[in-house]
Design a protein around this motif. Structure first.
Motif, PDB file in Angstrom:
ATOM      1  N   ASN A 158      -3.283   7.185   9.675  1.00 53.09           N
ATOM      2  CA  ASN A 158      -3.363   5.801   9.219  1.00 53.09           C
ATOM      3  C   ASN A 158      -4.519   5.552   8.252  1.00 53.09           C
ATOM      4  OD1 ASN A 158      -1.171   5.130  10.891  1.00 53.09           O
ATOM      5  ND2 ASN A 158      -2.536   4.845  12.655  1.00 53.09           N
ATOM      6  N   LYS A 159      -5.637   6.193   8.515  1.00 56.21           N
ATOM      7  CA  LYS A 159      -6.804   5.998   7.654  1.00 56.21           C
ATOM      8  C   LYS A 159      -7.683   7.236   7.669  1.00 56.21           C
ATOM      9  CE  LYS A 159      -9.163   3.423  11.356  1.00 56.21           C
ATOM     10  NZ  LYS A 159      -9.836   2.146  11.692  1.00 56.21           N
ATOM     11  N   HIS A 175     -13.081   5.589   1.669  1.00 55.21           N
ATOM     12  CA  HIS A 175     -12.234   5.231   2.809  1.00 55.21           C
ATOM     13  C   HIS A 175     -10.833   4.916   2.298  1.00 55.21           C
ATOM     14  CE1 HIS A 175     -11.073   3.568   6.695  1.00 55.21           C
ATOM     15  NE2 HIS A 175     -10.554   2.533   6.038  1.00 55.21           N
ATOM     16  N   GLU A 177      -6.831   3.860   3.499  1.00 51.21           N
ATOM     17  CA  GLU A 177      -6.114   3.241   4.607  1.00 51.21           C
ATOM     18  C   GLU A 177      -4.732   2.796   4.144  1.00 51.21           C
ATOM     19  OE1 GLU A 177      -6.700  -0.408   7.861  1.00 51.21           O
ATOM     20  OE2 GLU A 177      -8.334   0.197   6.501  1.00 51.21           O
ATOM     21  N   SER A 179      -1.369   0.571   5.313  1.00 50.97           N
ATOM     22  CA  SER A 179      -0.922  -0.473   6.235  1.00 50.97           C
ATOM     23  C   SER A 179       0.387  -1.051   5.738  1.00 50.97           C
ATOM     24  CB  SER A 179      -1.990  -1.576   6.354  1.00 50.97           C
ATOM     25  OG  SER A 179      -2.201  -2.191   5.089  1.00 50.97           O
TER      26      SER A 179
END
Length: 315
Positions: A158-159, A175, A177, A179
């Motif tokens: 997911n991340k 980072h 991510e 969604s």
């Protein structure tokens, strides 16, 4: 001027919400340096530092292009700037620290014409622990750091978070991510200008840092988060100053070679001059031997008188 600066700090002291992502994390020491360096081309108009104290930001210091610098009374005498005037290095150093200095710090940069940027720095008392790298890479300085992190477990990721451990601190690199609303990519303050992370496939992350310097070496860690299991992969990166060493060696060899050439040329010139001087001396000696005048005997044949005598032999 102090009234203007005081009103300015009253304006920035407000209730805030701490971000989940911290750019740099430090361990508490007797002396700590809060790094805030800007590598962009914009003009730095103002910088100010604050510390989050529960529900508001406490003013620490500020440097303004026109109004000068200001240090809060609580930090007077134990805080110093990395440089006296506004420049690319906006770091500050805190001495004689205590547990009261643990917390979150903010470095605000007012740039022209882009606006305001912020770096978040956390100071903690706990150690980071020992991290064992999965592999090692040795690269040349000023080259590009290219790291590939591959997720080997089952499940969907997911991340992903990439960090760098070096010199007793943790720097946030990037980072990624995914969604329902789409993908999100965030870079750390010190890596947003010269780094690239490919987040199309969260199971296969590639990190590229252009024109890597010695300060970029360290332990790079990629943390994968999935629904079931998490996986962390660490790569130790070491940078060699081969380019600088090669240049220095080349310059040294050139200098030695030039010195040898100069010495040989000097000796050859001296020998040539000496040889020519000896030839000139010998030539002068030969000319003297052939051109010397000796005394000549004059024989006067015109005025010579002849004397005759009668000699009668005696038998």
């Amino acid at each position: 001027m102090k009234i203007i600066i005081g009103l300015f700090f009253l304006h920035i002291i407000k209730t805030i919400q701490i971000e989940d992502i911290v750019d740099t994390t430090l361990m508490l020491r007797s002396t700590i340096t809060l790094d805030c360096k800007y590598s962009g081309n914009e003009t730095v108009i103002q910088i100010y530092w604050t510390k989050f104290n529960g529900s508001f930001e406490e003013a620490i210091c500020t440097i303004h292009q026109n109004f000068g610098k200001y240090i809060s009374q609580n930090y007077m005498g134990r805080m110093s700037f990395a440089v006296k005037n506004l420049s690319s290095d906006l770091s500050i150093t805190l001495r004689e620290t205590s547990e009261a200095d643990i917390g979150i710090y903010f470095c605000y940069l007012t740039l022209f014409p882009t606006g305001t940027m912020k770096k978040v720095i956390a100071v903690q008392a706990d150690d980071f622990g020992h991290i064992i790298p999965s592999s090692h890479q040795t690269l040349k300085e000023n080259s590009s750091i290219i790291l590939n992190f591959l997720y080997t477990l089952l499940g969907d990721v997911n991340k992903v978070t990439v960090q760098r451990f070096a010199n007793g601190k943790i720097d946030f690199v990037a980072h990624c991510e995914h969604s329902m609303n789409g993908g999100k990519l965030t870079y750390g303050f010190d890596f947003m200008k010269r780094s690239f992370v490919n987040c199309l496939d969260l199971k296969n992350i590639t990190l590229i840092i252009h024109q890597a310097a010695i300060t970029d070496e360290g332990l790079y860690q990629c943390h994968f988060c999935s629904d079931d299991k998490n996986q962390t992969i660490a790569v130790n990166v070491h940078l060699q100053t081969i380019g600088i060493t090669a240049i220095s060696t080349f310059a040294l060899l050139c200098g030695v070679s030039l010195l040898v050439i100069i010495v040989i040329f000097t000796i050859a010139t001296w020998c040539l001059i000496r040889t020519r001087k000896n030839k000139r001396i010998q030539a002068k000696q030969v000319n003297v031997s052939f051109n010397s005048t000796y005394p000549q005997i004059k024989i006067d044949t015109l005025d010579e008188e002849h004397t005759y005598a009668n000699f009668v032999p005696n038998f």
